[in-house]
Scaffold this motif. Structure first.
Motif, mmCIF file in Angstrom:
data_model
loop_
_atom_site.group_PDB
_atom_site.id
_atom_site.type_symbol
_atom_site.label_atom_id
_atom_site.label_comp_id
_atom_site.label_asym_id
_atom_site.label_seq_id
_atom_site.Cartn_x
_atom_site.Cartn_y
_atom_site.Cartn_z
ATOM 1 N N SER A 1 -6.934 2.344 11.455
ATOM 2 C CA SER A 1 -6.306 2.684 10.090
ATOM 3 C C SER A 1 -6.262 4.217 9.905
ATOM 4 O O SER A 1 -7.023 4.922 10.514
ATOM 5 N N HIS A 2 -5.144 4.437 9.454
ATOM 6 C CA HIS A 2 -4.908 5.991 9.072
ATOM 7 C C HIS A 2 -4.784 6.463 7.752
ATOM 8 O O HIS A 2 -4.094 5.516 6.764
ATOM 9 N N GLU A 3 -5.285 7.441 7.368
ATOM 10 C CA GLU A 3 -5.252 7.935 6.033
ATOM 11 C C GLU A 3 -3.919 8.459 5.864
ATOM 12 O O GLU A 3 -3.346 9.276 6.637
ATOM 13 N N LYS B 1 -15.414 3.035 12.984
ATOM 14 C CA LYS B 1 -13.892 3.483 12.581
ATOM 15 C C LYS B 1 -13.485 2.180 11.608
ATOM 16 O O LYS B 1 -14.000 1.086 11.604
#
Length: 79
Positions: free
Chosen positions: A65-67, A5
């Protein structure tokens, strides 16, 4: 094989970003970018690598982390 991830590594300033990045790489992380101005490193690794990386001096936290997708102007899509 464990799933990799993308993670955001937040540092405390106790050690240089470059030194922390080297230690992360030793733990198996792939460094995607170093954000010097805000003391963060974006990297890719497994959950197990994350656990090991939390032991590195100068690492405050490691968050997934998130888009973010803001969308075009006048769009209802904002996140």
């Amino acid at each position: 094989m464990p799933e990799k991830k993308q993670w955001i590594v937040v540092t405390s300033g106790d050690q240089s970003l470059n030194d922390i990045a080297k230690e992360l790489e030793k733990k198996g992380f792939t460094i995607d970018s170093k954000l010097e101005a805000i003391g963060q490193i974006v990297g890719t690794g497994t959950e197990d690598m994350k656990t090991q990386a939390m032991k590195i001096k100068g690492v405050s936290s490691i968050e997934p982390s998130h888009e973010i997708n803001i969308g075009p102007p006048n769009s209802d899509l904002t996140w």
